[in-house]
Enzyme design. Sequence first.
Site, PDB file in Angstrom:
ATOM      1  CG  HIS A 185      -2.059   0.897   1.057  1.00 13.29           C
ATOM      2  ND1 HIS A 185      -3.109   0.627   0.199  1.00 13.29           N
ATOM      3  CD2 HIS A 185      -2.297   2.110   1.584  1.00 13.29           C
ATOM      4  CE1 HIS A 185      -3.937   1.642   0.227  1.00 13.29           C
ATOM      5  NE2 HIS A 185      -3.484   2.543   1.061  1.00 13.29           N
ATOM      6  NE  ARG A 292      -1.862  -3.604 -14.864  1.00 14.47           N
ATOM      7  CZ  ARG A 292      -0.822  -2.845 -15.210  1.00 14.47           C
ATOM      8  NH1 ARG A 292      -0.847  -1.545 -15.040  1.00 14.47           N
ATOM      9  NH2 ARG A 292       0.260  -3.416 -15.738  1.00 14.47           N
ATOM     10  CD  GLU A 426      -1.138 -10.685 -20.650  1.00 11.12           C
ATOM     11  OE1 GLU A 426      -0.421  -9.926 -19.996  1.00 11.12           O
ATOM     12  OE2 GLU A 426      -2.348 -10.855 -20.400  1.00 11.12           O
ATOM     13  CG  ASP A 450       1.767 -11.585 -17.335  1.00 12.74           C
ATOM     14  OD1 ASP A 450       2.336 -12.115 -16.357  1.00 12.74           O
ATOM     15  OD2 ASP A 450       0.691 -10.975 -17.237  1.00 12.74           O
ATOM     16  NE  ARG A 460       3.990  -9.438 -13.528  1.00 12.28           N
ATOM     17  CZ  ARG A 460       2.976  -8.863 -14.179  1.00 12.28           C
ATOM     18  NH1 ARG A 460       2.398  -9.482 -15.181  1.00 12.28           N
ATOM     19  NH2 ARG A 460       2.560  -7.668 -13.854  1.00 12.28           N
ATOM     20  CB  CYS A 497      -0.091  -1.871 -22.318  1.00 12.60           C
ATOM     21  SG  CYS A 497      -0.582  -3.594 -22.215  1.00 12.60           S
TER      22      CYS A 497
END
Length: 540
Positions: A185, A292, A426, A450, A460, A497
């Site tokens: 966060h 997203r 991806e 990805d 990743r 992207c």
Amino acid sequence: MIQGTGLPVFPGVAIGPAFVHETAKLELPTAWGSAAEERQRFTDAKAQAQAQLQTLLEETAARLGQEHAMILDVQIMMLDDLDYVEAIEARIDGGDSAAHAVQETGEEFAEVFASMDDEYMKARSTDVRDVSRRVVEILCGFSSAMTMDVPGVLLAEDLTPSETVQLPKDKILAFVTRKGSANSHTAILARTMGIPSLVAADVDLSAIHSGDTVIVDGFTGQCYIRPDESTLAEMTAKQAEAQTAKEALEAYRGKETRTAKGRKVKLYTNIGSPDDVELVLKNDGEGVGLLRSEFLYLGRDTYPTEEELYTAYRQVVEGLQGRPVIVRTLDIGADKQADYFQLDAEENPALGLRGVRLCLSRPELFRTQLRAIYRASAHGPVSMMFPMIASLWEVQEVKALCKTIREELTAEGVAIGDVPLGVMIETPAAAVISDTLAHEVDFFSVGTNDLTQYTLAADRQNSALGRYCDPKHPALLWLLQRIADSAHAAGIWCGICGELAADATMTNTLMTMGYDELSVSPAQVLKIRKAISESEVVSQ
Ligand code: PEP
Ligand code: MG
């Protein structure tokens, strides 16, 4: 001088006095009332905590956006959880003080959450600790609200979600926390605020005093406490240089994105919520190349309704004032989990039921999204794309579903726009068969994050594999060229992207390969516009 290293989450240099945030040790009461009195004190403190959280939630939603406020909603609900409340009351009935009962129950629940396999549930252990501490503080008449009189660098072991939203944000030049990860966060907040910050930093907080000069280098991940003169001079110069570079980028604001030889390139942005539209406009993004959509599903307990999705998408479309948006359908699974989906535990979640695979296995889940996206398309230019495609049949099934939904909405008399359909490339399989896929869709958008992990077999999420996750590996460059060639041979456009699109050292290579669009985080737009305008690639 003390020197430390952490994981940089936003570039830049900050220099200022230290504010060392320590969570004070609470002194619990040594005398308390009858069980009935303590039960009442608990009920009152719980109500007060919920009222505090509600106020905080409203302030946070207004200042930082709904997604940051969501964690507070989770905490408000936790305080009403029957198991939690009954466990506290049982302790009180057994002779415990209200404060001690809450503290012990909070700790017990936190440990249960922490031991769960599900990443989402694991993360709830911080929330239950956080919310229990709030109630205990109320019961002890204690407040841990942080105040900073002058701007400074905040150093802490970790920051709980409710601490982060209560921070005096106008005074914070940088964060340094000993705990946290790239997606914690605190890291997300630092990125949203655009301040140089480090997480997982190896600094000894006990050796730092509030007021000590601290330098945070968000480019290298270094921080210096009580710097010597030469370090201070060097970093002051670096800060000035970064500021000059930032100001120089202003020359690219409001400009068309073209290579030095005049080839037009679309420069879009990656965002995660309607609140981020403001950042797109502020940073001069030309549209959204990746919305997203997971944000609408995470941090809640039930599936969002079609109406909720439609309202959120419409907000994005209208906020963009005519700029295009590409909505990616839900990419949940793997690292992004929501408990209410009740997904089966998987041995290899990154290779599991994620992205479009999950949507195809749950037609209702997919239908709701598609209907909401099509409805939003009546308000401005909307495209749609699908994550984790590996086979032709998936694209064909997805297209058939889109056709059904279009027909259904048209029959209902609902206005919809023309919605171009694209796929994310991806997986290595999609890259290899891109020549076939290109005849099925209107565009490609390459997810290099990805594509890199699947091509190089390097997780990743695993920070120990840093140098193995190399998006510039010859295998990746070969696939990138193949994807662009396949797209152009079929007469469709292709973009990127994934994070590689924001690497200015790669811009010329990507232009040479023929990429038509790059989509980057809003703060990177001007930097990449500059890199594109310096590329000597001739018009294609
Ligand atoms: C990618 O994989 O490159 C991508 C853009 O998608 P995400 O990072 O959300 O998986
Ligand atoms: Mg991806």
